[in-house]
Design a protein around this motif. Sequence first.
Motif, PDB file in Angstrom:
ATOM      1  N   ALA A   1      -8.482   6.080   2.067  1.00  0.00           N
ATOM      2  CA  ALA A   1      -7.316   5.200   2.144  1.00  0.00           C
ATOM      3  C   ALA A   1      -6.320   5.516   1.031  1.00  0.00           C
ATOM      4  CB  ALA A   1      -7.763   3.743   2.059  1.00  0.00           C
ATOM      5  N   GLY A   2      -6.811   5.719  -0.177  1.00  0.00           N
ATOM      6  CA  GLY A   2      -5.927   6.050  -1.294  1.00  0.00           C
ATOM      7  C   GLY A   2      -5.219   7.382  -1.097  1.00  0.00           C
ATOM      8  N   TYR A   3      -5.921   8.347  -0.507  1.00  0.00           N
ATOM      9  CA  TYR A   3      -5.321   9.657  -0.244  1.00  0.00           C
ATOM     10  C   TYR A   3      -4.236   9.550   0.821  1.00  0.00           C
ATOM     11  CZ  TYR A   3      -5.032  14.608   0.994  1.00  0.00           C
ATOM     12  OH  TYR A   3      -4.589  15.877   1.247  1.00  0.00           O
ATOM     13  N   ALA A   4      -4.508   8.765   1.869  1.00  0.00           N
ATOM     14  CA  ALA A   4      -3.532   8.606   2.947  1.00  0.00           C
ATOM     15  C   ALA A   4      -2.288   7.867   2.461  1.00  0.00           C
ATOM     16  CB  ALA A   4      -4.165   7.863   4.126  1.00  0.00           C
ATOM     17  N   LEU A   5      -2.482   6.839   1.635  1.00  0.00           N
ATOM     18  CA  LEU A   5      -1.351   6.031   1.186  1.00  0.00           C
ATOM     19  C   LEU A   5      -0.599   6.670   0.021  1.00  0.00           C
ATOM     20  CD1 LEU A   5      -2.993   2.481   1.276  1.00  0.00           C
ATOM     21  CD2 LEU A   5      -1.466   3.497   2.970  1.00  0.00           C
ATOM     22  N   GLY A   6      -1.338   7.291  -0.898  1.00  0.00           N
ATOM     23  CA  GLY A   6      -0.707   7.793  -2.109  1.00  0.00           C
ATOM     24  C   GLY A   6      -0.237   9.227  -2.037  1.00  0.00           C
ATOM     25  N   HIS A   7      -0.917  10.069  -1.244  1.00  0.00           N
ATOM     26  CA  HIS A   7      -0.587  11.497  -1.214  1.00  0.00           C
ATOM     27  C   HIS A   7       0.054  11.919   0.099  1.00  0.00           C
ATOM     28  CE1 HIS A   7      -0.858  15.481  -2.986  1.00  0.00           C
ATOM     29  NE2 HIS A   7      -1.287  15.940  -1.809  1.00  0.00           N
ATOM     30  N   LEU A   8      -0.541  11.512   1.214  1.00  0.00           N
ATOM     31  CA  LEU A   8       0.015  11.886   2.508  1.00  0.00           C
ATOM     32  C   LEU A   8       1.229  11.046   2.881  1.00  0.00           C
ATOM     33  CD1 LEU A   8      -3.246  12.433   4.600  1.00  0.00           C
ATOM     34  CD2 LEU A   8      -1.884  14.136   3.369  1.00  0.00           C
ATOM     35  N   ARG A   9       1.297   9.839   2.307  1.00  0.00           N
ATOM     36  CA  ARG A   9       2.400   8.916   2.614  1.00  0.00           C
ATOM     37  C   ARG A   9       2.539   8.721   4.129  1.00  0.00           C
ATOM     38  NH1 ARG A   9       5.696   8.812  -2.039  1.00  0.00           N
ATOM     39  NH2 ARG A   9       4.312   9.231  -3.808  1.00  0.00           N
ATOM     40  N   VAL A  10       1.478   8.246   4.757  1.00  0.00           N
ATOM     41  CA  VAL A  10       1.476   8.037   6.199  1.00  0.00           C
ATOM     42  C   VAL A  10       2.552   7.010   6.571  1.00  0.00           C
ATOM     43  CG1 VAL A  10      -0.962   8.602   6.423  1.00  0.00           C
ATOM     44  CG2 VAL A  10      -0.289   6.244   5.984  1.00  0.00           C
ATOM     45  N   PRO A  11       3.027   7.023   7.817  1.00  0.00           N
ATOM     46  CA  PRO A  11       4.042   6.044   8.228  1.00  0.00           C
ATOM     47  C   PRO A  11       3.572   4.609   7.978  1.00  0.00           C
ATOM     48  CG  PRO A  11       3.817   7.762   9.888  1.00  0.00           C
ATOM     49  CD  PRO A  11       2.721   7.991   8.896  1.00  0.00           C
ATOM     50  N   GLY A  12       4.450   3.834   7.383  1.00  0.00           N
ATOM     51  CA  GLY A  12       4.123   2.446   7.074  1.00  0.00           C
ATOM     52  C   GLY A  12       3.253   2.289   5.849  1.00  0.00           C
ATOM     53  N   HIS A  13       3.178   3.331   5.003  1.00  0.00           N
ATOM     54  CA  HIS A  13       2.273   3.258   3.852  1.00  0.00           C
ATOM     55  C   HIS A  13       2.677   2.173   2.862  1.00  0.00           C
ATOM     56  CE1 HIS A  13       5.500   5.849   2.259  1.00  0.00           C
ATOM     57  NE2 HIS A  13       5.132   5.425   1.061  1.00  0.00           N
ATOM     58  N   ARG A  14       3.975   1.894   2.767  1.00  0.00           N
ATOM     59  CA  ARG A  14       4.414   0.847   1.845  1.00  0.00           C
ATOM     60  C   ARG A  14       3.906  -0.522   2.284  1.00  0.00           C
ATOM     61  NH1 ARG A  14       8.277   2.524  -1.768  1.00  0.00           N
ATOM     62  NH2 ARG A  14       9.258   4.548  -1.346  1.00  0.00           N
ATOM     63  N   TRP A  15       3.978  -0.798   3.580  1.00  0.00           N
ATOM     64  CA  TRP A  15       3.504  -2.078   4.092  1.00  0.00           C
ATOM     65  C   TRP A  15       1.983  -2.175   3.999  1.00  0.00           C
ATOM     66  CZ3 TRP A  15       6.863  -5.792   4.583  1.00  0.00           C
ATOM     67  CH2 TRP A  15       8.186  -5.486   4.850  1.00  0.00           C
ATOM     68  N   LEU A  16       1.311  -1.062   4.249  1.00  0.00           N
ATOM     69  CA  LEU A  16      -0.148  -1.068   4.122  1.00  0.00           C
ATOM     70  C   LEU A  16      -0.561  -1.306   2.670  1.00  0.00           C
ATOM     71  CD1 LEU A  16      -1.064   1.941   6.450  1.00  0.00           C
ATOM     72  CD2 LEU A  16      -1.485  -0.486   6.890  1.00  0.00           C
ATOM     73  N   LEU A  17       0.140  -0.669   1.742  1.00  0.00           N
ATOM     74  CA  LEU A  17      -0.167  -0.876   0.329  1.00  0.00           C
ATOM     75  C   LEU A  17       0.105  -2.318  -0.068  1.00  0.00           C
ATOM     76  CD1 LEU A  17      -1.034   0.340  -2.358  1.00  0.00           C
ATOM     77  CD2 LEU A  17       1.360   0.949  -2.776  1.00  0.00           C
ATOM     78  N   LEU A  18       1.177  -2.891   0.448  1.00  0.00           N
ATOM     79  CA  LEU A  18       1.478  -4.294   0.173  1.00  0.00           C
ATOM     80  C   LEU A  18       0.373  -5.206   0.696  1.00  0.00           C
ATOM     81  CD1 LEU A  18       3.428  -6.443  -0.883  1.00  0.00           C
ATOM     82  CD2 LEU A  18       4.569  -6.382   1.346  1.00  0.00           C
ATOM     83  N   THR A  19      -0.183  -4.848   1.852  1.00  0.00           N
ATOM     84  CA  THR A  19      -1.296  -5.633   2.401  1.00  0.00           C
ATOM     85  C   THR A  19      -2.504  -5.594   1.476  1.00  0.00           C
ATOM     86  OG1 THR A  19      -0.543  -5.140   4.654  1.00  0.00           O
ATOM     87  CG2 THR A  19      -2.809  -5.921   4.391  1.00  0.00           C
ATOM     88  N   PHE A  20      -2.802  -4.419   0.939  1.00  0.00           N
ATOM     89  CA  PHE A  20      -3.916  -4.307  -0.008  1.00  0.00           C
ATOM     90  C   PHE A  20      -3.633  -5.109  -1.278  1.00  0.00           C
ATOM     91  CE2 PHE A  20      -5.069  -0.315   2.299  1.00  0.00           C
ATOM     92  CZ  PHE A  20      -6.359  -0.685   2.625  1.00  0.00           C
ATOM     93  N   ILE A  21      -2.398  -5.072  -1.747  1.00  0.00           N
ATOM     94  CA  ILE A  21      -2.051  -5.832  -2.950  1.00  0.00           C
ATOM     95  C   ILE A  21      -2.214  -7.327  -2.705  1.00  0.00           C
ATOM     96  CG2 ILE A  21      -0.169  -6.427  -4.518  1.00  0.00           C
ATOM     97  CD1 ILE A  21       0.859  -3.574  -4.192  1.00  0.00           C
ATOM     98  N   LEU A  22      -1.795  -7.779  -1.525  1.00  0.00           N
ATOM     99  CA  LEU A  22      -1.994  -9.192  -1.188  1.00  0.00           C
ATOM    100  C   LEU A  22      -3.482  -9.532  -1.130  1.00  0.00           C
ATOM    101  CD1 LEU A  22       0.728  -9.704   1.580  1.00  0.00           C
ATOM    102  CD2 LEU A  22       0.783 -10.522  -0.781  1.00  0.00           C
ATOM    103  N   GLY A  23      -4.281  -8.568  -0.700  1.00  0.00           N
ATOM    104  CA  GLY A  23      -5.729  -8.797  -0.667  1.00  0.00           C
ATOM    105  C   GLY A  23      -6.326  -9.007  -2.043  1.00  0.00           C
TER     106      GLY A  23
END
Length: 275
Positions: free
Chosen positions: A90-112
């Motif tokens: 998950a960290g690789y997809a969000l931080g390195h690959l920057r998959v579509p919607g990664h900002r919203w997904l990261l925000l979801t994790f932060i809310l978690g």
Amino acid sequence: MMIVSKRESVVGRILLTLIMLWTVVPFISLFVTALHPSGTYPAGLEWPEEPQWSNFAKAFESANVGALVWSSVLIVVGVVPISLAIATMAGYALGHLRVPGHRWLLLTFILGLTLPFEGIITPLYHQIRDLGLLNTRWAIILPLIGLFMPFSAFWMHAHFVNVPKEISEAAEVDGANLWQAFWRVQVPLARPALSSLAILLFLWTWNQFLLTVVLVNDPTRRTAAGALGAFQGQWGTDIPLLCAGALIIMLPTLCVFLLFQRQFITAMMQGAVKG
């Protein structure tokens, strides 16, 4: 190079000494209390005239610590590797690959990260009951994987977001596909972050109390910290024996942290330098 005045240095050392004493004194108090005769009510840090070292053996047998430690090991083995694998991808997809919607997904994790265990314990209990997993170790393993995932994914994202793109591009030029670049290049580079995250997950899983008490009735299927609640109910009036049991249960976590503190500090410093 930062220049620190003599006054600041002295004040810093005094503060560090006070913090150290604040941390160490409770452990010394537990240890001294555990050496008093069983059934007494020790006061303060008074050293007993005849230390009762047998309290540790009695607490080990009475609390069935061997079974508790084995149960904790099984739960840790179920939680830590799976959490590391999912969080790394998950960290690789969000931080390195920057998959579509990664900002919203990261925000979801932060809310978690803001989600308290106490706030979801009731719906979690009903869900685990409906799945037929109550009073099993899976009732602890599966929720902990999910509850630890926001922090774990955010931790690994903080590492991968600072890895230069050129490393992956060089691997692709050499003929590596996406999986090979991740597994053979990125994961070895993430070892400091992975090791420190593994230590944190181990400590949090081993010391988990609330979920184990609510979701598992059998003390031998709980974590060692959760089973201490049952031990306290049985020996709540025997303070020295209770302190001896608490020290025995805390010993593995202290050993793990002391053995791997270099890796943990290295990862923390690496993150600070990158930031």
